[in-house]
Design a protein around this motif. Structure first.
Motif, mmCIF file in Angstrom:
data_model
loop_
_atom_site.group_PDB
_atom_site.id
_atom_site.type_symbol
_atom_site.label_atom_id
_atom_site.label_comp_id
_atom_site.label_asym_id
_atom_site.label_seq_id
_atom_site.Cartn_x
_atom_site.Cartn_y
_atom_site.Cartn_z
ATOM 1 N N MET A 1 3.374 -9.181 -12.361
ATOM 2 C CA MET A 1 5.038 -8.907 -12.508
ATOM 3 C C MET A 1 5.758 -10.043 -11.767
ATOM 4 O O MET A 1 5.443 -10.655 -11.046
ATOM 5 N N GLU A 2 6.590 -10.500 -12.764
ATOM 6 C CA GLU A 2 7.374 -11.702 -12.403
ATOM 7 C C GLU A 2 8.355 -11.184 -11.085
ATOM 8 O O GLU A 2 8.778 -10.311 -10.803
ATOM 9 N N ASN A 3 8.742 -12.209 -10.367
ATOM 10 C CA ASN A 3 9.415 -12.374 -9.163
ATOM 11 C C ASN A 3 10.918 -11.821 -9.706
ATOM 12 O O ASN A 3 11.454 -12.399 -10.349
ATOM 13 N N ARG A 4 11.390 -10.735 -8.935
ATOM 14 C CA ARG A 4 12.736 -9.946 -9.177
ATOM 15 C C ARG A 4 13.008 -9.907 -10.504
ATOM 16 O O ARG A 4 13.973 -10.006 -11.203
ATOM 17 N N LYS A 5 12.137 -9.374 -11.468
ATOM 18 C CA LYS A 5 12.280 -9.113 -12.819
ATOM 19 C C LYS A 5 13.026 -7.880 -12.822
ATOM 20 O O LYS A 5 12.732 -6.861 -11.999
ATOM 21 N N GLU A 11 12.833 1.413 -19.722
ATOM 22 C CA GLU A 11 11.530 0.904 -19.626
ATOM 23 C C GLU A 11 10.465 1.746 -18.553
ATOM 24 O O GLU A 11 10.843 2.373 -17.745
ATOM 25 N N LYS A 12 9.235 1.861 -19.146
ATOM 26 C CA LYS A 12 8.353 2.607 -18.546
ATOM 27 C C LYS A 12 7.786 1.759 -17.509
ATOM 28 O O LYS A 12 7.540 0.872 -17.718
ATOM 29 N N VAL A 13 7.265 2.754 -16.465
ATOM 30 C CA VAL A 13 6.532 1.768 -15.461
ATOM 31 C C VAL A 13 5.187 2.303 -15.268
ATOM 32 O O VAL A 13 4.701 3.553 -15.161
ATOM 33 N N PRO A 14 4.231 1.334 -14.884
ATOM 34 C CA PRO A 14 2.612 1.807 -14.722
ATOM 35 C C PRO A 14 2.670 2.748 -13.590
ATOM 36 O O PRO A 14 3.520 2.307 -12.527
ATOM 37 N N LEU A 17 3.031 1.047 -9.965
ATOM 38 C CA LEU A 17 4.349 0.681 -9.409
ATOM 39 C C LEU A 17 5.178 1.942 -9.515
ATOM 40 O O LEU A 17 6.100 2.183 -8.305
ATOM 41 N N LEU A 18 4.869 2.915 -10.311
ATOM 42 C CA LEU A 18 6.001 4.238 -10.442
ATOM 43 C C LEU A 18 5.765 4.958 -8.964
ATOM 44 O O LEU A 18 6.888 5.321 -8.581
ATOM 45 N N ILE A 19 4.534 5.071 -8.420
ATOM 46 C CA ILE A 19 4.479 5.928 -7.105
ATOM 47 C C ILE A 19 5.446 5.513 -6.110
ATOM 48 O O ILE A 19 6.201 5.915 -5.735
ATOM 49 N N PRO A 20 4.921 4.266 -5.635
ATOM 50 C CA PRO A 20 5.633 3.738 -4.664
ATOM 51 C C PRO A 20 7.246 3.473 -4.674
ATOM 52 O O PRO A 20 8.224 3.640 -4.043
ATOM 53 N N LEU A 21 7.573 3.207 -6.017
ATOM 54 C CA LEU A 21 8.967 3.132 -6.458
ATOM 55 C C LEU A 21 9.682 4.432 -6.272
ATOM 56 O O LEU A 21 10.771 4.560 -5.800
ATOM 57 N N VAL A 302 14.670 4.921 -15.524
ATOM 58 C CA VAL A 302 14.884 6.465 -15.440
ATOM 59 C C VAL A 302 13.381 7.337 -15.087
ATOM 60 O O VAL A 302 13.451 8.294 -14.542
ATOM 61 N N TYR A 303 12.249 6.545 -15.467
ATOM 62 C CA TYR A 303 11.164 7.057 -15.049
ATOM 63 C C TYR A 303 10.806 6.968 -13.686
ATOM 64 O O TYR A 303 10.173 8.283 -13.321
ATOM 65 N N VAL A 304 11.163 5.928 -12.949
ATOM 66 C CA VAL A 304 11.159 5.876 -11.363
ATOM 67 C C VAL A 304 12.146 7.373 -10.729
ATOM 68 O O VAL A 304 11.683 7.703 -9.705
ATOM 69 N N ILE A 305 13.184 7.262 -11.336
ATOM 70 C CA ILE A 305 14.213 8.356 -10.656
ATOM 71 C C ILE A 305 13.394 9.513 -11.006
ATOM 72 O O ILE A 305 13.411 10.530 -10.308
ATOM 73 N N GLY A 306 12.949 9.976 -12.358
ATOM 74 C CA GLY A 306 12.197 11.375 -12.530
ATOM 75 C C GLY A 306 11.014 11.316 -11.687
ATOM 76 O O GLY A 306 10.725 12.489 -11.404
ATOM 77 N N GLY A 307 10.245 10.517 -11.453
ATOM 78 C CA GLY A 307 9.017 10.534 -10.347
ATOM 79 C C GLY A 307 9.577 10.913 -8.967
ATOM 80 O O GLY A 307 8.848 11.686 -8.365
#
Length: 420
Positions: A1-5, A11-14, A17-21, A302-307
């Motif tokens: 993952m690029e720095n500060r991307k 966008e979907k998140v793997p 990343l999804l769980i800690p975010l 929104v996938y992170v928010i949904g998680g």
């Protein structure tokens, strides 16, 4: 993952990343959100459940285009406390349902007539300071939660506050790659470890809590007097919602008032409040803490928010987990909020910059000046049982001034109007 991307809204998140975010977002809202049920004297589990359900409903209704986490609304505390003392909590629930229903009707009116009026009543010179006040007026709350406003400061609180804030601030600057998107979570963990070391974490409630427990559902009762006491809050929550949508739009680089539309987000917000009243929870609202997390991490998915919403629902059924999260002390929550609230205030300044507000024009100088002073002066206007102050009062004053300027322009009585 690029720095500060930047991770954009759709966008979907793997999973890695999804769980800690998602955990990061849930922790950001937790301290403030569970405070409201404590004030009302109800179990916070039902609130965590509805926060999650309300957030998922919000994402669904807004077609996944408006990232927002719904937490407990503070706007209802004063009138609801009056109703609870006079009639009981069930009648406060009836008032929540009524406000949510009227808010849904307002959303339908906006759908019919559009939201262009916002540019008239809240031009950038007015909206900028109003949005800034969302964060600035909460700054004392962050300091109070951290124990920094106590008459006698406790060394443990100061240490935990500084550790939490320091990790969040410097982590946002020096962390790279994956760590650069979870500085809030890392800061919370660091602050929690520091709190344990300082001996200010009490695990008694965790040991006494049951492993699994159902949220305490209850049903509303309706009384016209109770509804009348609570109903004026719709002015407060509508102003707050518009401000949150504008600042979120600035952060993600999209006009959320146009797409998905103010009518959709306002309907979703109020529909969640209405459902909350029907099942025994407190009213919900979009949360500034989570807006601050998005601004800091540049993760808008929104996938992170949904998680985070799903995690909140799961927590509502796990008694020990809820109790454990609830042991996060005030200095940790205050340290995080100290930064996040400031970033919301900065977003208001960004509106002024992006809008290229010309302070050579008398009206812009007057609008911004009066709004800031009104919001920060502590002035309170009482209408029945409702008190208007801070950002909400400043918003109403700004809208009134803007409308007056608009009318004076039409009558060609102003000396700084822009000729078509």
């Amino acid at each position: 993952m690029e720095n500060r991307k930047i991770i954009q809204v759709e966008e979907k998140v793997p999973p890695k990343l999804l769980i800690p975010l998602s955990i990061q977002h849930m922790f950001a809202m937790f301290g403030a959100s569970v405070l409201v049920p404590f004030i009302f004297g109800i179990n916070p589990a039902i609130v965590l459940f509805m926060n999650g359900v309300g957030t998922l409903l919000f994402i669904l209704i807004t077609k996944g285009k408006a990232p927002a986490y719904l937490g407990s609304s503070f706007a209802f505390i004063a009138p609801a406390s009056i109703v609870i003392s006079k009639f009981g909590y069930e009648y406060a629930l009836g008032g929540f349902v009524a406000v949510g229903f009227c808010g849904c009707i307002l959303a339908l009116v906006i759908y019919k007539f559009g939201s262009d009026w916002i540019d008239v009543v809240l031009p950038p010179a007015a909206m900028g300071p109003v949005v800034a006040l969302i964060g600035l007026e909460l700054s004392s709350t962050a300091a109070s939660n951290a124990g920094m406003l106590d008459e006698k400061l406790k060394s443990g609180n100061v240490i935990v506050f500084l550790v939490t804030l320091g990790v969040a601030v410097f982590g946002s600057v020096v962390f790279r790659k994956f760590l650069s998107v979870i500085p809030i979570l890392i800061a919370i963990i660091a602050g929690y470890v520091a709190a344990i070391a300082c001996g200010i974490v009490d695990f008694t409630a965790v040991s006494e809590a049951s492993l699994f427990a159902l949220p305490n559902f209850s049903t509303p009762k309706f009384d016209m007097q109770a509804i009348v006491i609570i109903l004026p809050v719709i002015l407060v929550v509508t102003s707050e919602h518009i401000g949150h949508q504008i600042v979120t739009g600035k952060i993600v680089g999209r006009d959320l008032l146009k797409n998905p539309g103010l009518h959709r987000s306002l309907f979703a917000d109020n529909f969640s409040t209405m459902i909350s009243g029907f099942i025994g929870s407190v009213p919900t609202t979009t949360y500034g803490e989570n807006i601050g997390v998005m601004a800091m991490t540049r993760v808008y998915s929104v996938y992170v928010i949904g998680g985070a919403a799903v995690l909140s629902i799961i927590c509502s059924f796990i008694g020990k987990l809820t109790a454990l999260i609830n042991t996060i002390p005030g200095p940790v929550i205050g340290g995080i909020s100290f930064l996040l609230y400031g970033m919301i205030g900065t977003s208001g300044i960004r509106i002024l910059v992006d809008g290229r507000v010309d302070y050579g024009r008398s009206r812009n100088l007057a609008l911004t000046s009066v709004i800031f002073v009104t919001g920060l002066s502590g002035i309170t206007v009482s209408i029945g049982e409702i008190e208007l102050r801070g950002m909400v009062l400043a918003c109403i004053v700004g809208m009134a001034l803007s409308l007056i300027f608009y009318v004076l322009d039409k009558l060609k009585l102003t000396n700084d109007r822009e000729e078509a």
